[in-house]
Design a protein around this motif. Structure first.
Motif, PDB file in Angstrom:
ATOM      1  N   MET A   1       2.714  20.104 -11.239  1.00  0.00           N
ATOM      2  CA  MET A   1       2.050  20.880  -9.932  1.00  0.00           C
ATOM      3  C   MET A   1       2.038  20.382  -8.682  1.00  0.00           C
ATOM      4  SD  MET A   1      -1.639  22.400 -10.238  1.00  0.00           S
ATOM      5  CE  MET A   1      -1.644  24.126 -11.008  1.00  0.00           C
ATOM      6  N   SER A   2       2.365  21.031  -7.641  1.00  0.00           N
ATOM      7  CA  SER A   2       2.472  20.706  -6.205  1.00  0.00           C
ATOM      8  C   SER A   2       1.176  20.782  -5.561  1.00  0.00           C
ATOM      9  CB  SER A   2       3.662  20.959  -5.650  1.00  0.00           C
ATOM     10  OG  SER A   2       3.420  22.489  -5.415  1.00  0.00           O
ATOM     11  N   THR A   3       0.677  20.003  -4.523  1.00  0.00           N
ATOM     12  CA  THR A   3      -0.273  20.132  -3.738  1.00  0.00           C
ATOM     13  C   THR A   3      -0.040  21.467  -2.766  1.00  0.00           C
ATOM     14  OG1 THR A   3       0.129  18.254  -2.402  1.00  0.00           O
ATOM     15  CG2 THR A   3      -1.416  18.157  -4.471  1.00  0.00           C
ATOM     16  N   PRO A   4      -0.951  22.325  -2.505  1.00  0.00           N
ATOM     17  CA  PRO A   4      -0.441  23.409  -1.375  1.00  0.00           C
ATOM     18  C   PRO A   4      -0.630  22.566   0.051  1.00  0.00           C
ATOM     19  CG  PRO A   4      -2.787  23.555  -2.336  1.00  0.00           C
ATOM     20  CD  PRO A   4      -2.123  22.647  -3.201  1.00  0.00           C
ATOM     21  N   THR A   5       0.435  23.095   0.795  1.00  0.00           N
ATOM     22  CA  THR A   5       0.035  22.590   2.153  1.00  0.00           C
ATOM     23  C   THR A   5      -0.981  23.215   2.853  1.00  0.00           C
ATOM     24  OG1 THR A   5       1.840  24.025   2.867  1.00  0.00           O
ATOM     25  CG2 THR A   5       2.602  21.823   1.916  1.00  0.00           C
ATOM     26  N   PRO A   6      -1.436  22.541   3.658  1.00  0.00           N
ATOM     27  CA  PRO A   6      -2.622  23.038   4.878  1.00  0.00           C
ATOM     28  C   PRO A   6      -1.758  24.003   5.674  1.00  0.00           C
ATOM     29  CG  PRO A   6      -2.214  20.758   5.295  1.00  0.00           C
ATOM     30  CD  PRO A   6      -1.534  20.902   3.996  1.00  0.00           C
ATOM     31  N   PRO A   7      -2.670  25.035   6.163  1.00  0.00           N
ATOM     32  CA  PRO A   7      -1.950  26.042   7.166  1.00  0.00           C
ATOM     33  C   PRO A   7      -1.937  25.232   8.408  1.00  0.00           C
ATOM     34  CG  PRO A   7      -4.442  26.380   6.552  1.00  0.00           C
ATOM     35  CD  PRO A   7      -3.790  25.494   5.828  1.00  0.00           C
ATOM     36  N   ASP A   8      -0.881  25.574   9.196  1.00  0.00           N
ATOM     37  CA  ASP A   8      -0.472  25.129  10.334  1.00  0.00           C
ATOM     38  C   ASP A   8      -1.490  25.615  11.487  1.00  0.00           C
ATOM     39  OD1 ASP A   8       0.563  24.036  12.897  1.00  0.00           O
ATOM     40  OD2 ASP A   8       2.226  25.079  12.809  1.00  0.00           O
ATOM     41  N   PRO A   9      -2.337  24.458  11.903  1.00  0.00           N
ATOM     42  CA  PRO A   9      -3.636  25.183  12.960  1.00  0.00           C
ATOM     43  C   PRO A   9      -2.866  25.668  14.233  1.00  0.00           C
ATOM     44  CG  PRO A   9      -3.140  22.770  13.047  1.00  0.00           C
ATOM     45  CD  PRO A   9      -2.452  23.481  11.847  1.00  0.00           C
ATOM     46  N   HIS A  10      -1.470  25.516  14.737  1.00  0.00           N
ATOM     47  CA  HIS A  10      -1.105  26.276  15.678  1.00  0.00           C
ATOM     48  C   HIS A  10      -0.331  27.418  15.259  1.00  0.00           C
ATOM     49  CE1 HIS A  10      -2.254  22.527  17.828  1.00  0.00           C
ATOM     50  NE2 HIS A  10      -1.576  21.980  16.961  1.00  0.00           N
ATOM     51  N   ALA A  11       0.016  27.941  14.277  1.00  0.00           N
ATOM     52  CA  ALA A  11       0.736  28.927  13.728  1.00  0.00           C
ATOM     53  C   ALA A  11       0.347  30.363  14.471  1.00  0.00           C
ATOM     54  CB  ALA A  11       0.774  29.142  12.111  1.00  0.00           C
ATOM     55  N   ALA A  12      -0.898  30.716  14.673  1.00  0.00           N
ATOM     56  CA  ALA A  12      -1.328  31.724  15.346  1.00  0.00           C
ATOM     57  C   ALA A  12      -0.793  31.762  16.966  1.00  0.00           C
ATOM     58  CB  ALA A  12      -2.649  31.887  15.235  1.00  0.00           C
ATOM     59  N   THR A  13      -1.239  30.464  17.431  1.00  0.00           N
ATOM     60  CA  THR A  13      -0.749  30.443  18.616  1.00  0.00           C
ATOM     61  C   THR A  13       0.534  30.693  19.013  1.00  0.00           C
ATOM     62  OG1 THR A  13      -2.776  28.980  19.312  1.00  0.00           O
ATOM     63  CG2 THR A  13      -1.168  28.726  20.798  1.00  0.00           C
ATOM     64  N   ASP A  14       1.303  30.151  18.169  1.00  0.00           N
ATOM     65  CA  ASP A  14       2.993  29.889  18.330  1.00  0.00           C
ATOM     66  C   ASP A  14       3.676  31.381  18.193  1.00  0.00           C
ATOM     67  OD1 ASP A  14       2.861  27.171  18.771  1.00  0.00           O
ATOM     68  OD2 ASP A  14       3.521  26.838  16.884  1.00  0.00           O
ATOM     69  N   ALA A  15       2.814  32.062  17.231  1.00  0.00           N
ATOM     70  CA  ALA A  15       3.297  33.556  16.895  1.00  0.00           C
ATOM     71  C   ALA A  15       2.802  34.540  18.209  1.00  0.00           C
ATOM     72  CB  ALA A  15       2.572  34.103  15.735  1.00  0.00           C
ATOM     73  N   ALA A  16       1.609  34.051  18.607  1.00  0.00           N
ATOM     74  CA  ALA A  16       1.397  34.843  20.018  1.00  0.00           C
ATOM     75  C   ALA A  16       2.309  34.545  21.220  1.00  0.00           C
ATOM     76  CB  ALA A  16      -0.121  34.567  20.431  1.00  0.00           C
ATOM     77  N   THR A  17       2.655  33.373  21.337  1.00  0.00           N
ATOM     78  CA  THR A  17       3.727  33.175  22.318  1.00  0.00           C
ATOM     79  C   THR A  17       4.856  33.806  22.047  1.00  0.00           C
ATOM     80  OG1 THR A  17       2.667  30.822  22.382  1.00  0.00           O
ATOM     81  CG2 THR A  17       4.817  30.997  23.256  1.00  0.00           C
ATOM     82  N   VAL A  18       5.279  33.784  20.731  1.00  0.00           N
ATOM     83  CA  VAL A  18       6.795  34.550  20.489  1.00  0.00           C
ATOM     84  C   VAL A  18       6.472  35.998  20.899  1.00  0.00           C
ATOM     85  CG1 VAL A  18       8.361  35.073  18.763  1.00  0.00           C
ATOM     86  CG2 VAL A  18       7.429  32.819  18.871  1.00  0.00           C
ATOM     87  N   ASP A  19       5.367  36.528  20.570  1.00  0.00           N
ATOM     88  CA  ASP A  19       5.172  37.890  20.701  1.00  0.00           C
ATOM     89  C   ASP A  19       5.113  38.165  22.045  1.00  0.00           C
ATOM     90  OD1 ASP A  19       5.207  38.508  18.108  1.00  0.00           O
ATOM     91  OD2 ASP A  19       2.863  38.576  17.961  1.00  0.00           O
ATOM     92  N   HIS A  20       4.742  37.419  23.185  1.00  0.00           N
ATOM     93  CA  HIS A  20       4.587  37.375  24.406  1.00  0.00           C
ATOM     94  C   HIS A  20       5.851  37.477  24.948  1.00  0.00           C
ATOM     95  CE1 HIS A  20       2.994  37.101  28.500  1.00  0.00           C
ATOM     96  NE2 HIS A  20       3.733  36.002  28.666  1.00  0.00           N
ATOM     97  N   LEU A  21       6.815  36.442  24.716  1.00  0.00           N
ATOM     98  CA  LEU A  21       8.070  36.166  24.976  1.00  0.00           C
ATOM     99  C   LEU A  21       8.939  37.523  24.665  1.00  0.00           C
ATOM    100  CD1 LEU A  21       8.681  32.733  24.201  1.00  0.00           C
ATOM    101  CD2 LEU A  21       8.753  33.461  26.302  1.00  0.00           C
ATOM    102  N   MET A  22       8.559  38.179  23.578  1.00  0.00           N
ATOM    103  CA  MET A  22       9.444  39.464  23.152  1.00  0.00           C
ATOM    104  C   MET A  22       8.786  40.491  24.046  1.00  0.00           C
ATOM    105  SD  MET A  22      11.632  38.674  20.931  1.00  0.00           S
ATOM    106  CE  MET A  22      12.233  40.413  20.656  1.00  0.00           C
ATOM    107  N   ALA A  23       7.646  40.705  24.306  1.00  0.00           N
ATOM    108  CA  ALA A  23       6.993  41.838  24.940  1.00  0.00           C
ATOM    109  C   ALA A  23       7.576  41.696  26.504  1.00  0.00           C
ATOM    110  CB  ALA A  23       5.477  41.469  25.017  1.00  0.00           C
ATOM    111  N   ASN A  24       7.737  40.646  27.036  1.00  0.00           N
ATOM    112  CA  ASN A  24       8.328  40.537  28.196  1.00  0.00           C
ATOM    113  C   ASN A  24       9.937  40.696  28.290  1.00  0.00           C
ATOM    114  OD1 ASN A  24       6.209  39.613  29.760  1.00  0.00           O
ATOM    115  ND2 ASN A  24       6.448  37.306  29.239  1.00  0.00           N
ATOM    116  N   LEU A  25      10.550  40.274  27.278  1.00  0.00           N
ATOM    117  CA  LEU A  25      11.846  40.693  26.996  1.00  0.00           C
ATOM    118  C   LEU A  25      12.142  42.025  26.973  1.00  0.00           C
ATOM    119  CD1 LEU A  25      14.827  39.172  26.663  1.00  0.00           C
ATOM    120  CD2 LEU A  25      14.507  39.799  24.205  1.00  0.00           C
TER     121      LEU A  25
END
Length: 76
Positions: A1-25
């Motif tokens: 059984m593998s141990t679960p990896t902790p969630p990335d604390p920056h994932a939400a910020t990174d996703a918001a950044t990508v969304d912002h870049l896509m909105a500008n595009l």
């Protein structure tokens, strides 16, 4: 059984950044993009944001100096 990896604390910020870049595009070029191009560009943005995150979180010690020091000199 593998141990679960902790969630990335920056994932939400990174996703918001990508969304912002896509909105500008979309605002600038939306009428010229089709679905496959949008998805390809989104993946490119995801990669760029991830690379930027990796660079900013790299542990760089204060005693590390560049290989060379650039000095600008005025000729004449």
């Amino acid at each position: 059984m593998s141990t679960p990896t902790p969630p990335d604390p920056h994932a939400a910020t990174d996703a918001a950044t990508v969304d912002h870049l896509m909105a500008n595009l979309e605002a600038q070029f939306g009428d010229r993009l089709y679905a496959a191009a949008r998805e390809h560009i989104r993946q490119q943005f995801v990669g760029m944001v991830a690379q930027g995150r990796a660079l900013t979180t790299y542990p760089l010690r204060s005693e590390v100096e560049p290989v060379f020091v650039f000095t600008a000199r005025q000729e004449g």
